[in-house]
Design an enzyme around this catalytic site. Structure first.
Site, PDB file in Angstrom:
ATOM      1  N   LYS A  23      -3.795  23.946  -0.639  1.00  0.00           N
ATOM      2  CA  LYS A  23      -2.656  23.019  -0.662  1.00  0.00           C
ATOM      3  C   LYS A  23      -1.503  23.703  -1.349  1.00  0.00           C
ATOM      4  O   LYS A  23      -1.694  24.591  -2.167  1.00  0.00           O
ATOM      5  CB  LYS A  23      -3.041  21.746  -1.438  1.00  0.00           C
ATOM      6  CG  LYS A  23      -2.192  20.548  -1.095  1.00  0.00           C
ATOM      7  CD  LYS A  23      -2.647  19.864   0.166  1.00  0.00           C
ATOM      8  CE  LYS A  23      -1.798  18.677   0.514  1.00  0.00           C
ATOM      9  NZ  LYS A  23      -2.403  17.837   1.583  1.00  0.00           N
TER      10      LYS A  23
HETATM   11  P1  NAD Z   1       5.426  10.643   4.409  1.00  0.00           P
HETATM   12  O1  NAD Z   1       6.343  11.238   3.402  1.00  0.00           O
HETATM   13  O2  NAD Z   1       5.722  10.765   5.861  1.00  0.00           O
HETATM   14  O3  NAD Z   1       5.259   9.054   4.120  1.00  0.00           O
HETATM   15  C1  NAD Z   1       4.919   8.505   2.908  1.00  0.00           C
HETATM   16  C2  NAD Z   1       5.555   7.119   2.866  1.00  0.00           C
HETATM   17  O4  NAD Z   1       5.048   6.406   1.741  1.00  0.00           O
HETATM   18  C3  NAD Z   1       7.069   7.166   2.714  1.00  0.00           C
HETATM   19  O5  NAD Z   1       7.656   6.291   3.670  1.00  0.00           O
HETATM   20  C4  NAD Z   1       7.304   6.719   1.274  1.00  0.00           C
HETATM   21  O6  NAD Z   1       8.541   6.008   1.095  1.00  0.00           O
HETATM   22  C5  NAD Z   1       6.125   5.787   1.033  1.00  0.00           C
HETATM   23  N1  NAD Z   1       5.732   5.682  -0.368  1.00  0.00           N
HETATM   24  C6  NAD Z   1       5.604   6.676  -1.280  1.00  0.00           C
HETATM   25  N2  NAD Z   1       5.173   6.182  -2.446  1.00  0.00           N
HETATM   26  C7  NAD Z   1       5.020   4.846  -2.265  1.00  0.00           C
HETATM   27  C8  NAD Z   1       4.603   3.787  -3.100  1.00  0.00           C
HETATM   28  N3  NAD Z   1       4.240   3.995  -4.368  1.00  0.00           N
HETATM   29  N4  NAD Z   1       4.574   2.539  -2.568  1.00  0.00           N
HETATM   30  C9  NAD Z   1       4.927   2.306  -1.294  1.00  0.00           C
HETATM   31  N5  NAD Z   1       5.333   3.284  -0.462  1.00  0.00           N
HETATM   32  C10 NAD Z   1       5.384   4.532  -0.938  1.00  0.00           C
HETATM   33  O7  NAD Z   1       3.993  11.219   4.061  1.00  0.00           O
HETATM   34  P2  NAD Z   1       2.707  11.206   4.979  1.00  0.00           P
HETATM   35  O8  NAD Z   1       2.598  12.501   5.670  1.00  0.00           O
HETATM   36  O9  NAD Z   1       2.645   9.929   5.738  1.00  0.00           O
HETATM   37  O10 NAD Z   1       1.558  11.232   3.854  1.00  0.00           O
HETATM   38  C11 NAD Z   1       1.158  10.046   3.176  1.00  0.00           C
HETATM   39  C12 NAD Z   1      -0.173  10.293   2.498  1.00  0.00           C
HETATM   40  O11 NAD Z   1      -1.151  10.697   3.473  1.00  0.00           O
HETATM   41  C13 NAD Z   1      -0.211  11.409   1.445  1.00  0.00           C
HETATM   42  O12 NAD Z   1      -1.172  11.065   0.463  1.00  0.00           O
HETATM   43  C14 NAD Z   1      -0.690  12.615   2.230  1.00  0.00           C
HETATM   44  O13 NAD Z   1      -1.257  13.606   1.401  1.00  0.00           O
HETATM   45  C15 NAD Z   1      -1.716  11.951   3.112  1.00  0.00           C
HETATM   46  N6  NAD Z   1      -2.069  12.672   4.331  1.00  0.00           N
HETATM   47  C16 NAD Z   1      -1.125  13.001   5.252  1.00  0.00           C
HETATM   48  C17 NAD Z   1      -1.502  13.639   6.429  1.00  0.00           C
HETATM   49  C18 NAD Z   1      -0.512  13.954   7.510  1.00  0.00           C
HETATM   50  O14 NAD Z   1      -0.951  14.397   8.586  1.00  0.00           O
HETATM   51  N7  NAD Z   1       0.772  13.730   7.335  1.00  0.00           N
HETATM   52  C19 NAD Z   1      -2.843  13.965   6.638  1.00  0.00           C
HETATM   53  C20 NAD Z   1      -3.788  13.610   5.687  1.00  0.00           C
HETATM   54  C21 NAD Z   1      -3.386  12.945   4.541  1.00  0.00           C
END
Ligand code: NAD
Length: 420
Positions: A110
């Protein structure tokens, strides 16, 4: 369990607590325990960047490779003002376990850069990304470590990383990152894959618990890549998405929110707040509102000792990494909540990333239906393996997923032998 709140909220401690417990249950050999408890390599880089106003700024970045025993490191790059080494270490370890749970030939890694992407111009973001990639040049590559997007990074970031790496190699190397735009080696279905995975594992949980999609109420936290795709696919599949919790506000409609309209609304307005098809709601309270499925898809530590006892959902599907602390786990276990742990629930993203890497290396690109079918096969098998493991060993789903993963990685290390 008595634990300070600082320790409870440290993702590295959260990961280590589950690892130690699962390793103990497995009676893992002491030497292997030492190898797997800590990352193989931790890189810290300081990146000078010429800002738009002419100033020179220096940003700090990390890349942690937890394990490369089963294949190249794999894991996203996070741009956030509060990203730190302990968080990246935890996320790298979770990637090792996640890749092992879905049985794909990757290790875990990561990355992160301390910056606030919302306050930076595209030019500044491009410069940070290129310099970060250049500093990591000898540590990443299709056979070494393959980054991908995470919070604060996206397809454009991956395009810049791929281009920078390729310039240094004097040839185009698409397989160095995944999550790229389609026409430069991206995979069909990758963008939606993590959200699609959440849908697939929820479907499997419903089958186990004798429930139907129709009428199953869902609350999703986070409406970014994972949350919006999960909510949209679940809405289209017949689930009733009654709540969306975002940073700046929440939405609630007991009859279900039209997620397709909400996606369009967010694209136009940059926020979910003010959407006319639902009432405004407190985003924190939505986590403890009555529903059948709660899908935290935003960030770490949102279900803690402070709110776990108030959760009313029957199922928690962890789209985000590390949304539940280890103390909260114990409370939820007593309440008999069916948790689909992060290293299984959000593994759709890395599985589709694996497909992207395979396609790049073959130079042959699959139809979206093939990607989705292969994704479903892998996730259904992995779900079954985890739940069966939990039943056989009388542990909860999270510990079962860790045990299954640790066992697979430890077996590989034993077979390869340790160069000690
Ligand atoms: P992203 O930045 O596209 O979206 C995250 C969203 O969550 C944003 O809209 C943000 O405003 C909101 N947010 C952040 N903190 C918040 C809170 N405390 N309360 C409410 N809303 C909140 O990110 P993403 O890619 O969707 O990733 C989200 C999570 O999923 C992370 O933990 C990431 O590690 C995990 N993840 C992502 C992927 C991927 O393919 N993108 C894969 C596996 C895991």
């Amino acid at each position: 369990m008595s634990i300070t709140i600082d320790k409870e909220l440290n993702p590295w401690e959260a990961q280590a607590a589950r690892f130690d417990f699962a390793a103990q249950k497995l009676k893992l050999d002491d030497g292997l325990w030492k190898i797997l408890r800590y990352p193989t390599r931790e890189i810290i880089v300081h990146l000078p960047v010429a800002m738009d106003d002419g100033r020179l700024e220096v940003f700090t970045g990390f890349r942690v490779q937890h394990s490369i025993a089963r294949g190249p490191g794999k894991g996203g790059v996070r741009y956030a003002p509060d990203v730190n080494l302990d968080e990246v270490r935890a996320l790298a370890s979770w990637m090792t376990w996640k890749c092992a749970v879905v049985n794909i030939p990757f290790g875990g890694a990561k990355g992160g850069v301390i910056c606030d992407p919302k306050k930076l111009s595209q030019t500044e973001l491009e410069k940070i990304t290129r310099r970060y990639t250049a500093e990591l040049i000898e540590f990443i590559g299709p056979e070494k470590d393959v980054p991908a997007p995470d919070m604060g990074t996206n397809e454009q970031t991956m395009a810049w990383m791929m281009d920078t790496f390729s310039m240094h190699m004097r040839q185009t190397v698409t397989a160095v990152v995944t999550g790229k735009p389609l026409n430069i080696g991206g995979s069909r279905g990758r963008r939606e894959a993590t959200g699609r995975g959440v849908l697939i594992v929820c479907d499997e949980a419903l089958k186990r618990l004798g429930m139907q999609r129709e009428g199953t109420r869902v609350i999703v936290q986070g409406f970014g890549n994972v949350g919006s795709n999960a909510a949209q696919l679940m809405h289209e599949a017949g689930y009733k998405v009654i709540g969306i919790a975002e940073y700046d506000g929440g939405l609630f409609n007991k009859n279900g929110i039209d997620i397709n309209k909400l996606v369009e609304y967010k694209q136009r307005n940059g926020t979910v707040v003010g959407f006319p098809g639902a009432e405004a709601a407190d985003p924190k309270e939505l986590l403890t509102t009555e529903c059948e499925i709660l899908a935290p898809c935003a960030t770490e530590n949102v279900i803690t000792s402070k709110n776990a006892d108030k959760i009313k959902a029957k199922i928690i599907a962890e789209g985000a990494n590390g949304p539940t602390t280890s103390v909260a786990d114990e409370i939820l276990q007593d309440k008999k909540v069916f948790i689909i742990p992060d290293i299984l629930a959000n593994a759709g993203g890395v599985t589709a990333s694996y497909f992207e890497w395979v396609q790049d290396r073959q130079g042959y690109f699959w139809k979206e239906s093939v990607v989705n079918e292969q994704l479903e096969n892998i996730l259904v098998d992995s779900f079954d393996a985890v739940v069966q493991y939990a039943e056989t060993h009388n542990v909860n789903n999270r510990i079962a997923a860790y045990m299954l993963a640790i066992d697979r990685v430890a077996f590989t290390i034993k077979q390869r032998g340790v160069y000690a």
